[in-house]
Design an enzyme around this catalytic site. Structure first.
Site, mmCIF file in Angstrom:
data_model
loop_
_atom_site.group_PDB
_atom_site.id
_atom_site.type_symbol
_atom_site.label_atom_id
_atom_site.label_comp_id
_atom_site.label_asym_id
_atom_site.label_seq_id
_atom_site.Cartn_x
_atom_site.Cartn_y
_atom_site.Cartn_z
ATOM 1 N N ASP A 98 -82.530 -10.638 -33.773
ATOM 2 C CA ASP A 98 -81.823 -9.395 -33.497
ATOM 3 C C ASP A 98 -80.665 -9.710 -32.555
ATOM 4 O O ASP A 98 -80.857 -10.387 -31.546
ATOM 5 C CB ASP A 98 -82.784 -8.397 -32.834
ATOM 6 C CG ASP A 98 -82.552 -6.978 -33.290
ATOM 7 O OD1 ASP A 98 -81.383 -6.547 -33.261
ATOM 8 O OD2 ASP A 98 -83.524 -6.307 -33.651
ATOM 9 N N ASP A 199 -77.531 -5.168 -34.194
ATOM 10 C CA ASP A 199 -77.804 -3.854 -33.636
ATOM 11 C C ASP A 199 -76.528 -3.014 -33.497
ATOM 12 O O ASP A 199 -75.522 -3.497 -32.956
ATOM 13 C CB ASP A 199 -78.420 -4.088 -32.241
ATOM 14 C CG ASP A 199 -79.071 -2.864 -31.656
ATOM 15 O OD1 ASP A 199 -80.082 -2.420 -32.212
ATOM 16 O OD2 ASP A 199 -78.580 -2.364 -30.627
ATOM 17 N N GLU A 241 -76.625 -3.047 -38.561
ATOM 18 C CA GLU A 241 -77.168 -1.696 -38.452
ATOM 19 C C GLU A 241 -75.996 -0.738 -38.268
ATOM 20 O O GLU A 241 -75.320 -0.769 -37.243
ATOM 21 C CB GLU A 241 -78.126 -1.593 -37.249
ATOM 22 C CG GLU A 241 -78.813 -0.247 -37.189
ATOM 23 C CD GLU A 241 -79.287 0.172 -35.799
ATOM 24 O OE1 GLU A 241 -80.126 1.057 -35.700
ATOM 25 O OE2 GLU A 241 -78.780 -0.383 -34.789
ATOM 26 N N HIS A 315 -88.533 0.263 -36.769
ATOM 27 C CA HIS A 315 -89.086 0.570 -35.442
ATOM 28 C C HIS A 315 -88.461 1.807 -34.805
ATOM 29 O O HIS A 315 -88.868 2.204 -33.719
ATOM 30 C CB HIS A 315 -88.879 -0.639 -34.521
ATOM 31 C CG HIS A 315 -87.427 -0.881 -34.232
ATOM 32 N ND1 HIS A 315 -86.534 -1.273 -35.209
ATOM 33 C CD2 HIS A 315 -86.699 -0.741 -33.110
ATOM 34 C CE1 HIS A 315 -85.329 -1.364 -34.675
ATOM 35 N NE2 HIS A 315 -85.404 -1.055 -33.401
ATOM 36 N N ASP A 316 -87.453 2.384 -35.441
ATOM 37 C CA ASP A 316 -86.798 3.581 -34.906
ATOM 38 C C ASP A 316 -87.171 4.856 -35.670
ATOM 39 O O ASP A 316 -86.662 5.933 -35.340
ATOM 40 C CB ASP A 316 -85.264 3.436 -34.987
ATOM 41 C CG ASP A 316 -84.731 2.359 -34.057
ATOM 42 O OD1 ASP A 316 -85.336 2.129 -32.988
ATOM 43 O OD2 ASP A 316 -83.692 1.752 -34.404
HETATM 44 C C1 GLC Z 1 -80.625 0.289 -32.380
HETATM 45 C C2 GLC Z 1 -82.044 -0.198 -32.267
HETATM 46 C C3 GLC Z 1 -82.787 0.732 -31.353
HETATM 47 C C4 GLC Z 1 -82.122 0.676 -30.000
HETATM 48 C C5 GLC Z 1 -80.630 0.980 -30.090
HETATM 49 C C6 GLC Z 1 -79.924 0.570 -28.845
HETATM 50 O O1 GLC Z 1 -80.532 1.518 -32.982
HETATM 51 O O2 GLC Z 1 -82.635 -0.302 -33.525
HETATM 52 O O3 GLC Z 1 -84.148 0.425 -31.259
HETATM 53 O O4 GLC Z 1 -82.724 1.594 -29.140
HETATM 54 O O5 GLC Z 1 -80.016 0.291 -31.136
HETATM 55 O O6 GLC Z 1 -79.923 -0.825 -28.727
#
Ligand code: GLC
Ligand code: CA
Length: 542
Positions: A98, A199, A241, A315-316
């Site tokens: 990540d 991310d 992402e 995980h979100d």
């Molecule tokens: C992304 C991650 C999440 C995190 C956010 C800030 O959306 O998947 O878990 O809280 O970024 O880093």
């Protein structure tokens, strides 16, 4: 078209805190992952996306990194990490790290230095603004509630954080910041990792003064520069992402000629559960017809000039079987249905740990049970605005991030084989029936459906490369589509409902052999198909 390894790969996401504890502190760790590599190999996945294991004060469970080149002691050491990369490679599994570079932790050395004053050489690594009319510089808000600006008393300036105040945003306009990030990426790439999951990468081109966050004007310049400086010439995968993505911007990110990323995560099908232009907590019922339309749009608009990723949960988000399926009466059926529907589409599928055994959402009764910063902040902010406690707990149970973060249920023992001691987040009571040990013993389990689907993708280019055609677009519960490749045609069909449905797909011609079915169906008459609750199958067409 030359195919890349990641195009017929299946990726498995590990949320390390909850995967496997090896030393009895109740927290999953790298040695725990190593001890489960045989299991992952049996499932058949090609790569692991490993959520952050770096040094971090864990304000956001590792998405707030204080040292990109150090492993958090909770998870182990750099030697453990090297061992994981190597032992995974022995099993043909690549480790995708990540990459969280929109922001660091406020405990990162860069920020500690930057805070020392306006003339610190690190000051410009972050984004500082003077107060406006004695208050915040503008209306930008944090994804975790409240303003995106926090006052630094010492200098009288505000710093920007699009997430928590312990996650200050890096200033990507500063060339030195970019250089540091590329050096760090090369450090990891040189170790032989399989690539990066990036991310919130769509935010790095932000223009704070214009309140532009996603898709800033320099976003793609930065990603292209990053590619040249780090990824070029290496056989790795990258997935960005990007909550803001559209098929148009997805082509910018993933068109091979542009040399940016392998693929992105788009979230349009997930965002259908939110009121447009409101927050993740302003929920609305999913309209399945819309949902099918969105999925189809991504299937047909991103073909040779880009690449899709496919996922239902991470995980979100809540777990798919609880959110869109039925996690009681039809738990197994609906878990298999979503597996079948996803793994027959074009793109690279991602499985979130535990999805392959049909793990369910966590249910909480009180905010005291909540660990996640996003849910907690929302709860207290809205409580003050007058929302009822009941309403807020409902929202957290529906959409909160802890839903999917409970420990993996390995067996039916006290802490589900995850740990010997008290786990950081409680193991769910249903681990007595829903667990890996049971799944491996039962040939009809959700696990074996996933295993079969993963194998199918390797053996059938139609799944990776075939065209996609939506059938029955207006049907309120049935998602049906055809894939087609070099004269071969497959039909995929699933009833996303606990009511039986009768449909006709006679226009697809005649059915040939059954490929996968979640009800042991042997044959089908396309003129009149009686679908059971959450029934799904795929079949070859003549
Ligand atoms: C992304 C991650 C999440 C995190 C956010 C800030 O959306 O998947 O878990 O809280 O970024 O880093
Ligand atoms: Ca541990």
């Amino acid at each position: 078209m030359m195919m890349k390894w990641w195009q017929n790969a299946v990726v498995y996401q590990i949320y390390p805190r909850s995967f496997q504890d090896s030393n009895g502190d109740g927290i999953g760790d790298i040695q725990g992952i190593i001890s489960r590599l045989d299991y992952l190999q049996e499932l058949g996945i090609d790569a692991v996306w490993l959520s952050p294991v770096y040094a971090s004060p864990n304000d956001d469970n590792g998405y707030d990194i204080s040292n990109y080149q150090a492993i958090h002691p909770d998870y182990g050491t750099m030697a453990d990490m090297d061992e994981l990369i190597e032992k995974a490679r022995d099993r043909n599994i690549r480790i995708v790290m990540d990459l969280v570079v929109n922001h660091t932790s406020d405990e990162h050395q860069w920020f500690i230095e930057a805070k020392k004053g306006k003339d610190s050489p690190y000051r410009d690594y972050y984004i500082w603004r003077d107060p406006v009319a004695g208050g915040v510089p503008n209306n930008l808000t944090s994804a975790f509630s409240g303003s995106a600006w926090t006052l630094d008393e010492n200098s009288g300036q505000y710093y920007l954080h699009l997430f928590s105040s312990k996650q200050p945003d890096l200033n990507w306009e500063n060339e030195q910041v970019r250089r540091e990030v590329y050096d760090m990426m090369n450090f990891w790439l040189d170790k032989g990792i399989g690539g990066f999951r990036m991310d919130v990468i769509d935010l790095i081109g932000k223009v704070p003064d214009k309140e532009i966050t996603a898709d800033g004007p320099k976003l793609h310049d930065y990603i292209q520069e990053m590619h040249q400086e780090t990824l070029k010439g290496r056989d790795v995968m990258t997935v960005g992402e990007t909550w803001s993505a559209t098929p148009e911007t997805a082509r910018l990110y993933s068109h091979p000629d542009r040399e940016e990323l392998s693929m992105i995560f788009q979230f349009e099908h997930i965002l259908l559960e939110e009121e447009p232009d409101k927050s993740k907590w302003d929920i609305k019922d999913l309209d399945l017809v819309e949902w099918k339309k969105v999925l189809t749009k991504w299937q047909v608009e991103l073909t040779a000039d880009g690449w899709n990723s496919l996922f239902w949960n991470n995980h979100d988000t809540p777990r798919v079987v609880s959110r869109w399926g039925n996690d009681t009466t039809y738990r197994k059926e609906s878990a298999k249905l979503f597996a079948i529907l996803l793994h027959h589409m074009r793109g690279t599928p991602y499985i979130f740990q535990g999805e392959e055994i049909g793990m369910t959402n966590r249910v909480i009764q009180s905010v005291d049970e909540v660990d996640d910063i996003e849910s907690r902040n929302m709860y207290y902010e809205r409580l003050e605005k007058g929302y009822s406690e009941e309403e807020l707990l409902h929202l957290i149970n529906v959409r909160g991030r802890d839903n999917a973060r409970t420990p993996i249920q390995w067996d039916d023992s006290k802490h589900a084989g995850f740990t010997e001691e008290t786990p950081w987040l409680p193991v769910q009571p249903n681990h007595v029936e829903v667990n890996v040990k049971q799944a491996l013993e039962d040939k009809e389990s959700v696990f074996y459906t996933y295993q079969k689907l993963i194998r199918l993708r390797k053996e059938n280019p139609i799944l990776v490369r075939g065209d996609f055609k939506l059938l029955l677009p207006a049907h309120p519960t049935v998602f049906a589509y055809e894939r087609q490749f070099e004269g071969e045609r497959w039909l995929v069909c699933g009833n996303i409902s606990s009511e039986p449905q009768e449909i006709s797909l006679s226009e697809s011609g005649e059915a040939d052999v059954m490929i996968v079915s979640n009800y042991s169906r042997a044959a089908v008459d396309l003129k009149a198909i009686q679908l059971k609750p959450y029934e799904a199958f795929s079949i070859k067409l003549k």
